[in-house]
Motif scaffolding. Structure first.
Motif, PDB file in Angstrom:
ATOM      1  N   ALA A 151       0.848  -1.194   0.000  1.00  0.00           N
ATOM      2  CA  ALA A 151       0.000   0.000   0.000  1.00  0.00           C
ATOM      3  C   ALA A 151       0.886   1.247   0.000  1.00  0.00           C
ATOM      4  O   ALA A 151       1.890   1.319   0.713  1.00  0.00           O
ATOM      5  CB  ALA A 151      -0.911  -0.005   1.214  1.00  0.00           C
ATOM      6  N   SER A 210       0.885   5.852  -0.880  1.00  0.00           N
ATOM      7  CA  SER A 210       0.153   7.076  -1.183  1.00  0.00           C
ATOM      8  C   SER A 210       0.201   7.319  -2.689  1.00  0.00           C
ATOM      9  O   SER A 210       0.972   6.674  -3.414  1.00  0.00           O
ATOM     10  CB  SER A 210       0.767   8.251  -0.415  1.00  0.00           C
ATOM     11  OG  SER A 210       0.595   8.085   0.978  1.00  0.00           O
ATOM     12  N   PRO A 211      -0.576   8.273  -3.223  1.00  0.00           N
ATOM     13  CA  PRO A 211      -0.712   8.416  -4.672  1.00  0.00           C
ATOM     14  C   PRO A 211       0.572   8.819  -5.398  1.00  0.00           C
ATOM     15  O   PRO A 211       1.446   9.491  -4.852  1.00  0.00           O
ATOM     16  CB  PRO A 211      -1.769   9.520  -4.815  1.00  0.00           C
ATOM     17  CG  PRO A 211      -2.524   9.509  -3.542  1.00  0.00           C
ATOM     18  CD  PRO A 211      -1.516   9.156  -2.495  1.00  0.00           C
ATOM     19  N   SER A 212       0.657   8.398  -6.658  1.00  0.00           N
ATOM     20  CA  SER A 212       1.736   8.771  -7.571  1.00  0.00           C
ATOM     21  C   SER A 212       1.351   8.337  -8.974  1.00  0.00           C
ATOM     22  O   SER A 212       0.591   7.392  -9.156  1.00  0.00           O
ATOM     23  CB  SER A 212       3.048   8.099  -7.166  1.00  0.00           C
ATOM     24  OG  SER A 212       4.036   8.267  -8.169  1.00  0.00           O
ATOM     25  N   GLU A 259       5.871   8.338  -4.188  1.00  0.00           N
ATOM     26  CA  GLU A 259       4.517   8.655  -3.721  1.00  0.00           C
ATOM     27  C   GLU A 259       4.513  10.078  -3.167  1.00  0.00           C
ATOM     28  O   GLU A 259       5.564  10.646  -2.861  1.00  0.00           O
ATOM     29  CB  GLU A 259       4.078   7.668  -2.632  1.00  0.00           C
ATOM     30  CG  GLU A 259       5.007   7.609  -1.444  1.00  0.00           C
ATOM     31  CD  GLU A 259       4.637   6.531  -0.445  1.00  0.00           C
ATOM     32  OE1 GLU A 259       3.430   6.262  -0.266  1.00  0.00           O
ATOM     33  OE2 GLU A 259       5.550   5.966   0.187  1.00  0.00           O
ATOM     34  N   TRP A 316      -0.002  15.177  -7.257  1.00  0.00           N
ATOM     35  CA  TRP A 316       1.083  14.334  -6.790  1.00  0.00           C
ATOM     36  C   TRP A 316       2.142  14.113  -7.865  1.00  0.00           C
ATOM     37  O   TRP A 316       1.976  14.470  -9.025  1.00  0.00           O
ATOM     38  CB  TRP A 316       0.561  12.999  -6.260  1.00  0.00           C
ATOM     39  CG  TRP A 316      -0.571  12.431  -7.037  1.00  0.00           C
ATOM     40  CD1 TRP A 316      -0.527  11.834  -8.263  1.00  0.00           C
ATOM     41  CD2 TRP A 316      -1.946  12.399  -6.635  1.00  0.00           C
ATOM     42  NE1 TRP A 316      -1.769  11.432  -8.662  1.00  0.00           N
ATOM     43  CE2 TRP A 316      -2.660  11.756  -7.674  1.00  0.00           C
ATOM     44  CE3 TRP A 316      -2.629  12.825  -5.495  1.00  0.00           C
ATOM     45  CZ2 TRP A 316      -4.039  11.549  -7.604  1.00  0.00           C
ATOM     46  CZ3 TRP A 316      -3.994  12.612  -5.443  1.00  0.00           C
ATOM     47  CH2 TRP A 316      -4.688  11.985  -6.473  1.00  0.00           C
ATOM     48  N   ARG A 336       1.799  -0.251 -10.810  1.00  0.00           N
ATOM     49  CA  ARG A 336       1.584   0.818  -9.841  1.00  0.00           C
ATOM     50  C   ARG A 336       0.226   1.430 -10.109  1.00  0.00           C
ATOM     51  O   ARG A 336       0.040   2.156 -11.094  1.00  0.00           O
ATOM     52  CB  ARG A 336       2.689   1.867  -9.982  1.00  0.00           C
ATOM     53  CG  ARG A 336       2.541   3.136  -9.107  1.00  0.00           C
ATOM     54  CD  ARG A 336       2.474   2.814  -7.638  1.00  0.00           C
ATOM     55  NE  ARG A 336       2.898   3.927  -6.787  1.00  0.00           N
ATOM     56  CZ  ARG A 336       2.089   4.603  -5.979  1.00  0.00           C
ATOM     57  NH1 ARG A 336       0.796   4.323  -5.954  1.00  0.00           N
ATOM     58  NH2 ARG A 336       2.581   5.564  -5.209  1.00  0.00           N
ATOM     59  N   LEU A 366      -3.033   3.734  -8.256  1.00  0.00           N
ATOM     60  CA  LEU A 366      -2.969   4.979  -7.504  1.00  0.00           C
ATOM     61  C   LEU A 366      -2.498   4.780  -6.064  1.00  0.00           C
ATOM     62  O   LEU A 366      -1.800   5.630  -5.507  1.00  0.00           O
ATOM     63  CB  LEU A 366      -4.336   5.664  -7.521  1.00  0.00           C
ATOM     64  CG  LEU A 366      -4.365   7.110  -7.041  1.00  0.00           C
ATOM     65  CD1 LEU A 366      -3.457   7.995  -7.896  1.00  0.00           C
ATOM     66  CD2 LEU A 366      -5.795   7.644  -7.058  1.00  0.00           C
ATOM     67  N   ASN A 367      -2.862   3.644  -5.456  1.00  0.00           N
ATOM     68  CA  ASN A 367      -2.578   3.463  -4.033  1.00  0.00           C
ATOM     69  C   ASN A 367      -1.808   2.186  -3.695  1.00  0.00           C
ATOM     70  O   ASN A 367      -1.717   1.821  -2.511  1.00  0.00           O
ATOM     71  CB  ASN A 367      -3.886   3.482  -3.234  1.00  0.00           C
ATOM     72  CG  ASN A 367      -4.575   4.837  -3.305  1.00  0.00           C
ATOM     73  OD1 ASN A 367      -4.004   5.847  -2.917  1.00  0.00           O
ATOM     74  ND2 ASN A 367      -5.788   4.859  -3.827  1.00  0.00           N
ATOM     75  N   HIS A 368      -1.253   1.500  -4.704  1.00  0.00           N
ATOM     76  CA  HIS A 368      -0.534   0.261  -4.441  1.00  0.00           C
ATOM     77  C   HIS A 368       0.566   0.052  -5.474  1.00  0.00           C
ATOM     78  O   HIS A 368       0.523   0.603  -6.582  1.00  0.00           O
ATOM     79  CB  HIS A 368      -1.465  -0.975  -4.518  1.00  0.00           C
ATOM     80  CG  HIS A 368      -2.634  -0.926  -3.622  1.00  0.00           C
ATOM     81  ND1 HIS A 368      -3.841  -0.358  -3.999  1.00  0.00           N
ATOM     82  CD2 HIS A 368      -2.807  -1.382  -2.344  1.00  0.00           C
ATOM     83  CE1 HIS A 368      -4.710  -0.471  -3.001  1.00  0.00           C
ATOM     84  NE2 HIS A 368      -4.103  -1.075  -1.990  1.00  0.00           N
TER      85      HIS A 368
END
Length: 427
Positions: free
Chosen positions: A66, A68-70, A85, A126, A406, A408-410
């Motif tokens: 998990a 954060s966004p990237s 992220e 982001w 990849r 948005l969140n993983h």
């Protein structure tokens, strides 16, 4: 947001040898994914075969982390995976993960907040650009027009450039979107309202050209690509308005060509095939140019143009045909010699990242579908399809017999086992 989608030279008939850019030391190219669109910076894997099926018993998930966004894609070396992220919309983070387990090996961070214009807000504030790995150095582009060099083994920061401060350019309205290119001992980036050469050992800006001022009207999206045209080594650069060939040593602009686009949305990185250059823009169309050089200088002639319009996705060229995801969310096949459209599908998601082995295309749709397609100019030949995520703008990575996705969140790692693939064991 305008993900950099870019960077590439391609196949024309058989595989074409490409100049070396940024590879991870002496590691085999089949076991690494060292930069934007892979070892050759063109979305191709030349020393392995893609899987024959995406079914769960053939393509198995081995770990998921998990984050954060990237929107920047994962970078893969022999034993680790690098991922970025943006945490709490204010801090940019780079993590090195163990390739076998996904366990964190180190983490580095810095302040990196930027608010993109309202019409891009749906895609978030982001980090955008995919990093580049060259040996033991990792080059990461932060959203606020900074370039950070990290020790890939420890995560230690070696140097940092704040292009807004150093060049006095306007901050990039959409963030630093262009992925770094390494050629020899230099790093090339579209930053600081222009195209810059940076000494990768010291972090000093060597020169800056193609000034666009940055801000709303500047801030190029396309990533540079190193190649040879008519026997002359050069870097192909596409700004928001202009396609150019640049001398990587002195920064001399060999040639320039205006590329029409709605609000400067030249996002795709041009493709080089022999001495031909392909590009496609939002609102402008698709173009194939021929290049020639004589005593009087360089000449670019338009071989054909097409009404097809790319958005953010970069194409694959296989056996004389061009496969491209379009602005209207459809996938199409064009004859490279004539520009004639062979077929076009119904709509998919807003963006695809693609990898080809010269026979099949592996595509990650923005909606989170993984598609396996046979490269067939006669029809859209879908082999398999599998839901793997919900929102996937980052570029897919393929290394050995593993796929790294990849969303948005993983970050998720998959491994396939095809007896016919001959890809060898994963390290």
């Amino acid at each position: 947001m305008y993900q950099p989608i870019i960077a590439l030279a391609f196949y024309f008939g058989l595989f074409t040898a490409l100049p070396s850019t940024a590879l991870a030391g002496d590691e085999p190219a089949s076991q690494t994914w060292s930069q934007w669109r892979g070892p050759n910076r063109d979305g191709s894997v030349t020393s392995l075969k893609l899987p024959d099926s995406l079914e769960e018993d053939r393509l198995k998930q081995i770990w998921r982390v998990a984050l954060s966004p990237s929107y920047s894609g994962p970078i893969v070396s022999k034993d680790r995976v690098f991922v970025t992220e943006t945490v709490d919309q204010k801090t940019e983070v780079v993590r090195a993960l163990d390739r076998k387990t996904g366990k964190e090996l180190w983490k580095q961070s810095w302040s990196g907040s930027l608010s993109v214009p309202f019409f891009a807000k749906a895609n978030g504030d982001w980090i955008r650009a995919t990093p580049t790995l060259d040996g033991d150095r990792l080059f990461v582009a932060g959203i606020r027009d900074v370039l950070v060099c990290l020790d890939a083994n420890s995560g230690k920061e070696l140097w940092r450039i704040d292009f807004v401060k150093q060049t006095k350019a306007n901050p990039p309205a959409f963030g630093f979107a262009s992925s770094p290119l390494v050629v020899g001992d230099a790093v090339f980036v579209q930053a600081g309202g222009g195209f810059c050469k940076v000494d990768q050992q010291t972090g000093k800006i060597v020169w800056r050209i193609l000034d666009d001022g940055g801000g709303m009207s500047g801030s190029a999206f396309s990533s540079p690509f190193y190649t040879t045209l008519n026997g002359v080594p050069q870097i192909i650069v596409q700004t928001r308005t202009t396609l150019a060939g640049v001398d990587p040593e002195q920064g001399t602009v060999y040639w320039k060509k205006e590329i029409p686009a709605f609000r400067g949305m030249n996002i795709l990185t041009p493709a080089v095939i022999d001495d031909f250059i392909f590009t496609s823009s939002y609102g402008g169309g698709s173009f194939l140019f021929t290049t020639a050089k004589n005593e009087s200088g360089w000449n670019l002639n338009q071989k054909w143009t097409s009404k097809t319009q790319a958005y953010m996705s970069s194409p694959n060229i296989i056996d004389g045909h061009l496969y491209l995801h379009l602005r209207n969310q459809r996938f199409t096949c064009l004859d490279l010699e004539t520009g004639v459209v062979r077929w076009t599908t119904t709509p998919f998601g807003k963006y695809w990242s693609t990898v080809t082995d010269g026979q099949k295309i592996l595509a990650l749709d923005q909606k989170g579908d993984l598609l396996l397609i046979r490269a067939n100019p006669e029809k859209f030949d879908l082999i398999d399809r599998r839901k793997v995520a919900d929102d996937s703008w980052a570029h897919i990575a393929v290394s050995g017999n593993e796929i790294f996705i990849r969303d948005l969140n993983h970050l998720t790692a998959y491994r396939w086992n095809d007896a016919a693939s001959n890809n060898g064991p994963t390290p």
